[in-house]
Design an enzyme around this catalytic site. Structure first.
Site, PDB file in Angstrom:
ATOM      1  N   GLU A   7      10.930 -57.158 154.930  1.00 52.60           N
ATOM      2  CA  GLU A   7       9.643 -56.881 154.296  1.00 52.60           C
ATOM      3  C   GLU A   7       8.519 -56.704 155.309  1.00 52.60           C
ATOM      4  O   GLU A   7       7.582 -55.959 155.078  1.00 52.60           O
ATOM      5  CB  GLU A   7       9.292 -58.011 153.322  1.00 52.60           C
ATOM      6  N   ASP A 103      11.773 -60.269 151.178  1.00 48.78           N
ATOM      7  CA  ASP A 103      11.632 -61.648 150.711  1.00 48.78           C
ATOM      8  C   ASP A 103      12.506 -61.883 149.488  1.00 48.78           C
ATOM      9  O   ASP A 103      12.566 -61.052 148.575  1.00 48.78           O
ATOM     10  CB  ASP A 103      10.175 -61.946 150.368  1.00 48.78           C
ATOM     11  N   TYR A 300      11.054 -71.090 152.847  1.00 50.79           N
ATOM     12  CA  TYR A 300      10.431 -70.009 152.075  1.00 50.79           C
ATOM     13  C   TYR A 300       9.326 -70.539 151.157  1.00 50.79           C
ATOM     14  O   TYR A 300       9.539 -71.481 150.387  1.00 50.79           O
ATOM     15  CB  TYR A 300      11.498 -69.290 151.259  1.00 50.79           C
TER      16      TYR A 300
END
Length: 478
Positions: A7, A103, A300
């Protein structure tokens, strides 16, 4: 060769390092059997209304509603060059398959799929789904790649959300603008959020404060209260009636209570507490956590889970030990963590709770920006608290009867501080000290005890208006 699409450039760089794709090109990296490139976020987006029909370039009430039968997409103007790079790589004869490494979430899936579809690519692709950018996590992720089709429903959900935003935004904005002859922007999220703000502001602006009075009686270290008497005259009459009279302990209850440790942080609770402790906006916190994720120091960030999976127990113990060594605030802290309390496979969907990573062991925390250090301290504190011991205290509630009136008080004594000791250590480090409710201890009395010659007094108070919404509350409720 395999084309891996991340990303952001920083994430692509972490992945390329692990895969050995170290040869830098214009817009991608190459090495071994891999080409690693990136999207710069949304490269492809839904086309504007005028792309469907030129007449929509002007805003007219009679044209509404505008609902495309077949949706059109366009490449974001300032990202055209990178799209060309990705499109050429997808068509490269050397590339036999792709890996979606955006992601691991709804929006990441949408970013990849729109580029893939816009480029007209039909080559097979797999999905990399990881919660950490540590080398070990990336390697493990590539060992467990899944077929891209397994995430079709996730893509469809993201695309539906995007279309809903378009339909509401385009039609709502044009409707209200043409009706009221000035630009009024309507959005699926921002409009109900604005409604919340207006409603709360209305309650604040029309609030009429009301006066009330509390009557207090006591002797020595024991004071009890009769709250919210409506008039001053009545309050003074009660106080006069009780002054120098006898009060009897009419009720005494002792109860041992337990406060369980808090859960780990998901993104929402982390943003809320970063605002509470540091004054960070929701976006500031998200940006900081994203940066720490890309530095491989946090897992994350875009997660809605407050638990970890049972296969993470050893890692969690290791990270707890690292936090106590690497974060100066918790230096010397020693706990026996209860990992089972934060473990629940059924409550982890896409990603587990936000945690520091083992990479923290190699990081000189002092060289990080202060804002990033604050987030690390906050996440580290929550991990230690969540796996710490229960907080236990004894609560005593006392009622005093005097001249037919009941006065009440309560106090508590800490039996075991438990996880609260970690939280107190953290709060003590804050420049603006957060005020906790004071711990009120009560003298030893028994039911039926008589207190002769009590003193009585009256205090004046006012009701308070509702509080303004904070950035974080609006960000999430919207």
């Amino acid at each position: 060769m395999i084309l891996v699409i991340a990303e952001k450039p920083s994430v692509a760089q972490s992945i390329a390092k692990v895969l050995g794709a170290t040869s830098r090109k214009d817009g991608y990296m190459e090495g071994g059997n891999y080409i690693v490139s990136w999207c710069f976020g949304h490269l492809v987006e839904l086309a504007d209304a005028s792309s469907y029909d030129e007449r929509y370039a002007k805003w007219r009430y009679d044209d509404l509603p505008i609902v495309p039968e077949s949706w059109m997409f366009k490449v974001t103007k300032d990202k055209t060059q990178q799209f060309k790079v990705l499109s050429a790589l997808m068509k490269d004869k050397r590339v036999t398959e792709l890996v979606c490494a955006t992601d691991a979430g709804r929006e990441g899936e949408l970013i990849f799929r729109l580029v893939y579809n816009k480029a007209g690519c039909t080559k097979p692709f797999k999905r990399l789904w990881i919660s950490s950018l540590e080398d070990s996590a990336i390697r493990e992720g590539f060992q467990h790649l899944r077929d891209g089709k397994d995430y079709d429903r996730l893509y469809e959900a993201a695309l539906s959300r995007s279309k809903a935003d378009w339909i509401v935004g385009i039609n709502g904005t044009r409707l209200f603008t043409t009706l009221y002859h000035k630009k009024l922007v309507v959005g699926r999220v921002q409009t109900p959020t604005l409604a919340m703000l207006v409603e709360r502001d209305g309650k604040i602006s029309t609030f009429q404060k009301e006066k009330y009075f509390n009557v207090h009686v006591g002797k020595g270290d024991l004071t009890a209260d009769l709250e919210k008497v409506k008039t001053e005259e009545e309050a003074k009459r009660i106080a006069a009636a009780c002054e120098k009279k006898q009060a009897v302990v009419s009720s005494l209850k002792r109860e041992t209570k337990t406060v369980n440790p808090p859960k780990l942080y998901d993104l929402t609770t982390l943003q809320r507490e970063a605002n509470r402790y540091y004054g960070f906006t929701a976006q500031q916190t998200l940006d900081l956590v994203q940066t720490l994720y890309e530095k491989k120091l946090l897992t994350y960030p875009r997660t809605d889970s407050q638990f970890i999976t049972d296969d993470m127990e050893d890692t969690a113990r290791q990270v707890i030990s690292i936090v106590c060594r690497q974060l100066p605030l918790f230096s010397g802290v020693s706990i026996t963590p209860d990992i089972a309390r934060v473990t629940d496979n059924s409550k982890v969907t896409d990603h587990h709770a936000i945690l520091p990573t083992v990479q923290l062991e190699k990081q000189d925390v002092s060289v990080l920006p202060q804002s990033e250090q604050k987030i690390l301290n906050l996440v580290g504190m929550r991990l230690l608290c969540a796996t710490g011991e229960k907080h236990t205290y004894a609560e005593t509630q006392i009622s005093l009867s005097c001249e037919g009136y009941e006065f009440k008080t309560k106090g508590k004594t800490v039996v075991q501080n438990g996880w609260k000791s970690i939280e107190e250590l953290f709060k003590a480090s804050l420049k603006a000290k957060e005020k906790d409710d004071p711990v009120k201890s009560l003298p030893e009395v028994h039911e039926g005890d008589a207190l002769d010659g009590v003193s009585a007094s009256v205090t004046e108070h006012f009701t308070t208006p509702p509080k303004q919404y904070t950035d974080v509350i609006c960000y999430h409720r919207g």
